[in-house]
Every structure is written in C-alpha cells, then in structure tokens.
Design an enzyme around this catalytic site. Structure first.
Site, PDB file in Angstrom:
ATOM      1  N   THR A 149     -13.437 -45.956  38.235  1.00  0.00           N
ATOM      2  CA  THR A 149     -12.648 -45.268  39.253  1.00  0.00           C
ATOM      3  C   THR A 149     -11.870 -46.278  40.102  1.00  0.00           C
ATOM      4  O   THR A 149     -10.755 -46.024  40.526  1.00  0.00           O
ATOM      5  CB  THR A 149     -13.564 -44.442  40.185  1.00  0.00           C
ATOM      6  OG1 THR A 149     -14.440 -43.665  39.374  1.00  0.00           O
ATOM      7  CG2 THR A 149     -12.792 -43.530  41.088  1.00  0.00           C
ATOM      8  N   SER A 197     -16.967 -52.438  46.762  1.00  0.00           N
ATOM      9  CA  SER A 197     -16.862 -51.399  47.779  1.00  0.00           C
ATOM     10  C   SER A 197     -18.187 -51.157  48.498  1.00  0.00           C
ATOM     11  O   SER A 197     -18.748 -52.050  49.100  1.00  0.00           O
ATOM     12  CB  SER A 197     -16.322 -50.131  47.133  1.00  0.00           C
ATOM     13  OG  SER A 197     -16.050 -49.170  48.107  1.00  0.00           O
ATOM     14  N   HIS A 198     -18.707 -49.949  48.374  1.00  0.00           N
ATOM     15  CA  HIS A 198     -19.909 -49.547  49.104  1.00  0.00           C
ATOM     16  C   HIS A 198     -21.187 -49.876  48.340  1.00  0.00           C
ATOM     17  O   HIS A 198     -22.272 -49.569  48.819  1.00  0.00           O
ATOM     18  CB  HIS A 198     -19.845 -48.042  49.344  1.00  0.00           C
ATOM     19  CG  HIS A 198     -19.568 -47.301  48.071  1.00  0.00           C
ATOM     20  ND1 HIS A 198     -18.317 -47.286  47.492  1.00  0.00           N
ATOM     21  CD2 HIS A 198     -20.377 -46.622  47.241  1.00  0.00           C
ATOM     22  CE1 HIS A 198     -18.370 -46.604  46.373  1.00  0.00           C
ATOM     23  NE2 HIS A 198     -19.606 -46.198  46.180  1.00  0.00           N
ATOM     24  N   LYS A 240     -10.514 -55.872  41.191  1.00  0.00           N
ATOM     25  CA  LYS A 240      -9.452 -54.939  40.825  1.00  0.00           C
ATOM     26  C   LYS A 240      -8.096 -55.537  41.173  1.00  0.00           C
ATOM     27  O   LYS A 240      -7.996 -56.465  41.976  1.00  0.00           O
ATOM     28  CB  LYS A 240      -9.646 -53.579  41.492  1.00  0.00           C
ATOM     29  CG  LYS A 240      -9.407 -53.537  42.970  1.00  0.00           C
ATOM     30  CD  LYS A 240      -9.397 -52.080  43.426  1.00  0.00           C
ATOM     31  CE  LYS A 240      -9.117 -51.992  44.912  1.00  0.00           C
ATOM     32  NZ  LYS A 240      -8.897 -50.623  45.357  1.00  0.00           N
ATOM     33  N   ASP A 247     -17.301 -49.170  55.218  1.00  0.00           N
ATOM     34  CA  ASP A 247     -18.120 -49.616  54.079  1.00  0.00           C
ATOM     35  C   ASP A 247     -17.905 -51.096  53.773  1.00  0.00           C
ATOM     36  O   ASP A 247     -17.289 -51.827  54.553  1.00  0.00           O
ATOM     37  CB  ASP A 247     -17.834 -48.753  52.849  1.00  0.00           C
ATOM     38  CG  ASP A 247     -16.496 -49.076  52.216  1.00  0.00           C
ATOM     39  OD1 ASP A 247     -15.584 -49.485  52.949  1.00  0.00           O
ATOM     40  OD2 ASP A 247     -16.359 -48.927  50.982  1.00  0.00           O
ATOM     41  N   ASP A 250     -15.988 -52.920  51.887  1.00  0.00           N
ATOM     42  CA  ASP A 250     -14.641 -53.501  51.927  1.00  0.00           C
ATOM     43  C   ASP A 250     -13.758 -52.809  52.956  1.00  0.00           C
ATOM     44  O   ASP A 250     -12.533 -52.998  52.960  1.00  0.00           O
ATOM     45  CB  ASP A 250     -13.998 -53.468  50.535  1.00  0.00           C
ATOM     46  CG  ASP A 250     -13.892 -52.077  49.965  1.00  0.00           C
ATOM     47  OD1 ASP A 250     -14.685 -51.198  50.373  1.00  0.00           O
ATOM     48  OD2 ASP A 250     -13.024 -51.841  49.108  1.00  0.00           O
ATOM     49  N   ASP A 276     -12.675 -49.814  53.448  1.00  0.00           N
ATOM     50  CA  ASP A 276     -11.689 -48.764  53.180  1.00  0.00           C
ATOM     51  C   ASP A 276     -12.262 -47.365  53.447  1.00  0.00           C
ATOM     52  O   ASP A 276     -11.522 -46.425  53.678  1.00  0.00           O
ATOM     53  CB  ASP A 276     -11.083 -48.873  51.764  1.00  0.00           C
ATOM     54  CG  ASP A 276     -12.108 -48.816  50.658  1.00  0.00           C
ATOM     55  OD1 ASP A 276     -13.329 -48.807  50.951  1.00  0.00           O
ATOM     56  OD2 ASP A 276     -11.687 -48.773  49.483  1.00  0.00           O
ATOM     57  N   ARG A 277     -13.585 -47.241  53.438  1.00  0.00           N
ATOM     58  CA  ARG A 277     -14.169 -45.933  53.748  1.00  0.00           C
ATOM     59  C   ARG A 277     -14.477 -45.822  55.240  1.00  0.00           C
ATOM     60  O   ARG A 277     -14.634 -46.833  55.924  1.00  0.00           O
ATOM     61  CB  ARG A 277     -15.484 -45.742  52.994  1.00  0.00           C
ATOM     62  CG  ARG A 277     -15.296 -45.635  51.515  1.00  0.00           C
ATOM     63  CD  ARG A 277     -16.613 -45.306  50.845  1.00  0.00           C
ATOM     64  NE  ARG A 277     -16.379 -45.023  49.435  1.00  0.00           N
ATOM     65  CZ  ARG A 277     -17.226 -44.430  48.630  1.00  0.00           C
ATOM     66  NH1 ARG A 277     -18.416 -44.053  49.085  1.00  0.00           N
ATOM     67  NH2 ARG A 277     -16.929 -44.198  47.378  1.00  0.00           N
ATOM     68  N   LYS A 281      -7.176 -46.440  50.958  1.00  0.00           N
ATOM     69  CA  LYS A 281      -7.761 -45.751  52.096  1.00  0.00           C
ATOM     70  C   LYS A 281      -8.135 -46.811  53.122  1.00  0.00           C
ATOM     71  O   LYS A 281      -8.245 -47.988  52.795  1.00  0.00           O
ATOM     72  CB  LYS A 281      -8.951 -44.915  51.663  1.00  0.00           C
ATOM     73  CG  LYS A 281     -10.022 -45.640  50.887  1.00  0.00           C
ATOM     74  CD  LYS A 281     -11.060 -44.626  50.436  1.00  0.00           C
ATOM     75  CE  LYS A 281     -12.115 -45.248  49.551  1.00  0.00           C
ATOM     76  NZ  LYS A 281     -11.697 -45.384  48.159  1.00  0.00           N
TER      77      LYS A 281
END
Ligand code: G6P
Ligand code: ZN
Length: 547
Positions: free
Chosen positions: A18, A117-118, A130, A281, A283, A285-286, A380
């Site tokens: 994803t 990420s998270h 990525k 989170d 990185d 972004d959340r 995000k």
C-alpha cells in the site's frame, strides 16, 4: 570515477505494498537488499543504467533503526547515478509530509523516504522505503510495479567509493561530482504551514489558556510539533510529549489510534483533561484528534474539516472537492453534498489521491486509517491536521466535541469502526477473500442476521484523470439502508496477513447519536462474520484490534 559494480543478489519479492516496500529490519540488513531496490528504482526512473544527470533527489526518513545505514548507501548510489544534487535532512530526518514539501519547494525530481510509518521500529521492528515523484506524492502503481519487475531482473548494482557523509551538521559535501546538502528538515515545511493557517488566531487561543496535549509517540513528528506549536504558536513547554524521535520509538507502537495511543486517551478521559489531544505516527503523516472525553473518528475529522475549511486562510477560496478512500465513512460525502462540491471515492492508499490533487479536482482528502491531508503537499499530514483543528477552534470558538456534533446534527452520524484480525496465516487470509469473492454473485438478496444484502461487489476504481483501473480493492456488502461492511487484506503488514473489516451505519435521528459505537454496529458485524466465515478461516472469534 570510482564507481563500484557488484552482481545483483536477486532477492525475491521486492513488490511495494500500500505504501512502499516494508519488511522486517533483518530483511533490510541483508547485504544488497536495499541496494537492489534502489538500483531497480533508478533503472525504472532513468532507464537501465541511465544517468540522473541534472536532477535533484530528496532523501530522509523517520529516524527509525537502520535509517542512517540506509541513507549512507542511498547517497552513494545517487551520486554514482549522476544526480546533480541530493538534499538530505539533518540527522537523516524528514517526516513524510516534510519530504513532500521539500520535493515541491525545491523542485526536486523526486525523493526517497525511509519509513515503515506506524509499524514498530528497532532491531526487531520494521523498516521501509518508498519513492515519491516530482509532485511530492507516492509513485503511482505503474512505477511501483515496474520497480518490482525490474528488481527481479537486475544484473548489477552500481555505487561509488567515498567516506560516509556527516549527517548531523548542516553543510554541503561533494561526492562523484554530486552536491550533497544536509538541510534543515523543518524549514520548508514550516514555511508551507505559515501560508495556510492564521497563526495569530492560534497564538491568541493559547494565550487565553487553551490546553493541548500532543503525543508525538517518540517519533519524527516531535521536532515539527515542538517548533510550530510550542515555538511559533506559543503553547507552553511540555504541550508536546514524547517529542524526541527514538530509533525504537521507546518501545511504543507509534500508531495514533485509541488502542496504541492509550496514554493520550487516558489523559483525555481524565477529569482535568486538556481541551484537545492529538497524536501522530512514526513518520508524522497520520493523526488522531481527541476532544475532552471525546475521541474523534478519522472519518468525522475529515467531515468537520470539509465543513469549515473556508474559514481558514489557506482554504478561503473554497474547496474544489473532497476525496476519501472507499472504506472511509461517507460522512465527508454528506458534507460535500450539502456544500455542493464533488466527492470522490478511491481505493485504500494515499497514492490514489495524487492525480485528483494534481488535476485540481480536490482540495481535501482523508482515510479511515487516521490520515487527512490537502493540496498543500501530496502526502497525508499529521501536524498539519492538528494545526487545522487548532485554527478551526480558534475562529469558531467551539470545542472539538462541539464541532463534531455540529456536523452530526446537520448530516446525521455515520457510526463507524474497523475490526482487525492481525497476523493470521497468509493462506487463511487469501482463502477467506477468495471464497468471499467466489460467492459475490450469489450474495445480493440474501438475508442474514435479519438484514438483507442489497449489493455485493469487489471495489474497482477507474482514475478519472488518467483512466487507469485498479481492481479487487475490497469486498463490499451493502445493505438496503446503505449500511456497509467492507473486507480487505491489509497491504502494509509484515507478518502473515491482516484482515480488515470496516463497518458503517448512518443514523439520521439525533436522539440515537450517543449509542455506543460497537452496539450500533453489532448486527452488521454479525452479518459480516457469518458471510465471510471469519472464525472458520482465521480461528479467531474476535478481532485483535477495534478502532
Ligand atoms: C498507509 C497508507 C494509507 C493506507 C494505510 C492502511 O498508511 O499510506 O494510505 O490507508 O496505510 O493500509 P492497509 O493496506 O494496511 O489497510
Ligand atoms: Zn505514517
């Protein structure tokens, strides 16, 4: 020239999910694993062994374990590839939205972001990589698929000789004719934020004694939140907690939801709770927004933002449209319909918003997975979302809860929950989905647990901008009253499979808006469990996480 060529180790399975390629740290520690992916990426971008001459690359990560090792390797490969400039965040740090901002502001041709990420970090945790393109957004599927294909066919990996770049001090270094600049990871991002929000209004809010608790979860959001919220906006020191990015996030699972950010929730449920709580989170972004005693679902957060955006300077000209991922609740669609602006439904994954943003079709977008963002970058953005809410509170004089209830009062409440069945065997997850997909044609009209399925399908999306189609994006069971259960397998996990069951039911009657969420959704859960035989396939009679 001191280029070094080595044969490709030919690792299998470098297919991005994803959001990039995510694996256990131990997988990335294998000699040549990361390099194989980067070589494949560069081959796709510049042609096999072609040069990146004249181009600028941005590199940074969330500071997790293995970040620095990976960055040194990428810097050498980028120099060997002929990049004119590489901009790397000081200490190897760039939050994902900040990387997007730097790519856009500095007109780079793209960037490599190192993060899982998270997902938890540390030697036993996860790592990830990525690529984002010149628009600052995640590479589209046709690129990620090309990287996966190329990765399996590589003959050799090319890098160069040279000492490691000192990442802890700002400065410019030269490697193979490439200018490697260690940049301030905050500067471009903060400049973008200044252009969007009314900082004076937020400063006045804090001056009036407004209390915020921002939990950065020992991850990369800390420095950004501290500089902006405590620095520029004058919130008291200590407003941002867990503010220093640690390689293992201090053992926290840096996923801002009520389960993993339990300490924040405990503070927000206490008698002397602050006015607003927020978390970001790994990185950054959340985001999660919490009112006093009142967690806000991400879907409702997007709806509130959509409803009031034009009161903020950066959005005063109006919203061109709003998008949400398919499993996200329809709350923002309802606001958009009321405002007369277009609403879009995309598959899970931020990359699907990129074309809509680039084409100017949408201004805001969000996902149930605690992500909201706008046209200011192509990711995000957790800290942005918190500033957005602070600015809304400052100009409306309402509380977090008041803003959410205001939307419910106008458009009804979309009861919403996600149930995750984590770390199930891959085969079990695949078998469940295959069996469900096989029965799709027979499900419409069936009545189970007292509810009739009106339509059942597998979500497919045709991008209205480039016409590309993405199939098999999640099975939808839609009832006659519009309630939905959606099932799909996570594309971001690194252990077995995770089945996600998303549940939504709209309630127009305000007298019923305080029904406990799980109670409001219980019949829908029963239906989904029966139709998909979740217990039979997974051996689990309850989800491992409910958010
Ligand atoms: C990442 C992506 C999001 C996505 C989320 C959940 O955060 O950036 O766009 O919604 O993962 O993905 P998953 O496939 O695990 O449900
Ligand atoms: Zn993230």
């Amino acid at each position: 020239m001191s280029l070094i060529h080595t044969p490709s180790p030919r690792f299998d399975g470098q297919k991005p999910g994803t959001s990039g390629l995510r694996k256990k740290v131990s997988v990335f520690q294998q000699t040549g694993y990361l390099e194989q992916f980067v070589q494949a990426l560069f081959d796709v971008l510049h042609g096999p062994d072609g040069s990146a001459s004249g181009q600028t690359l941005v590199v940074g990560g969330d500071g997790r374990f293995h970040n620095r090792v990976a960055i040194q390797s990428i810097l050498k490969m980028a120099a060997a590839r002929g990049y004119a400039r590489v901009l790397v965040g000081q200490g190897g740090i760039l939050s994902t939205p900040a990387a997007s901002a730097v790519i856009r502001t500095q007109q780079a041709s793209g960037g490599i972001i190192l993060s899982a990420s998270h997902n938890p970090g540390g030697p036993d945790g996860d790592f990830g990589i990525k690529y984002n393109g010149a628009n600052g957004g995640p590479a589209p599927e046709k690129i990620t698929e090309a990287i996966a294909a190329r990765s399996g066919q590589l003959e050799r990996i090319t890098t160069c000789d040279g000492a490691d770049i000192p990442l802890d001090a700002l400065g410019t270094h030269t490697l193979e004719g490439c200018s490697i600049e260690v940049i301030d990871p905050l500067r471009d991002y903060i400049a973008v934020m200044r252009g969007l929000f009314d900082f004076d209004a937020i400063r006045a809010l804090f001056a009036r004694g407004f209390r915020l608790r921002f939990d950065a979860m020992n991850a990369v959001g800390g420095p950004y939140a501290q500089a902006l919220i405590e620095g520029e906006l004058g919130a008291p020191a200590g407003t941002v907690v867990n503010a220093v990015p640690l390689e293992d996030f201090g053992g926290l699972h840096p996923d801002p939801n009520p389960v993993n950010a339990e300490d924040l929730i405990a503070h927000m449920m206490a008698a002397d709770a602050p006015d607003m709580g927020a978390a970001s989170d790994g990185d950054a972004d959340r985001n999660m927004i919490v009112g006093r005693g009142f967690p806000v679902s991400p879907s409702d957060s997007l709806a509130v933002m959509t409803a009031h955006a034009t009161r903020l300077p950066g959005y005063a000209a109006g919203l061109s449209g709003v998008a949400r991922s398919m499993p996200t609740s329809t709350a923002s669609d309802r606001v958009a319909a009321r405002l007369g602006i277009p609403a879009y439904e995309t598959p899970t994954g931020w990359k699907f918003f990129g074309n809509l943003l680039d084409a100017g079709r949408i201004t805001l977008c969000g996902e149930e997975s605690y992500g909201t963002g706008s046209s200011h970058v192509r990711e995000k953005d957790g800290v942005w979302a918190v500033l957005f809410w602070l600015n809304l509170i400052a100009v409306t004089g309402q509380t977090v809860e008041g803003l959410v209830r205001g939307v419910w009062a106008q458009d009804g409440r979309c009861f919403y929950s996600r149930h995750d069945y984590e770390a199930i065997p891959l085969e079990a997850g695949n078998a469940l989905m295959a069996s469900l997909r096989g029965r799709l044609p027979t499900l419409a009209g069936q009545t189970l647990a007292g509810q009739t399925i009106a339509t059942a399908d597998d979500f497919a999306y045709t991008d209205p901008v480039d016409g590309s189609t993405s199939r098999a994006q999640g099975v939808r069971l839609i009832l006659q009253d519009g309630s939905r259960a959606v099932l799909r397998l996570s594309g971001t996990g690194t252990e077995g499979a995770t089945l996600r069951l998303y549940l939504e039911r709209h309630e127009a009657n305000p007298a019923l808006h305080d029904t406990p969420v799980q109670e409001a959704l219980a019949p829908l859960v029963q239906l989904a469990q029966a139709v998909a035989d979740i217990a039979g396939h997974t051996g689990m009679d309850a989800p491992s996480v409910m958010t």
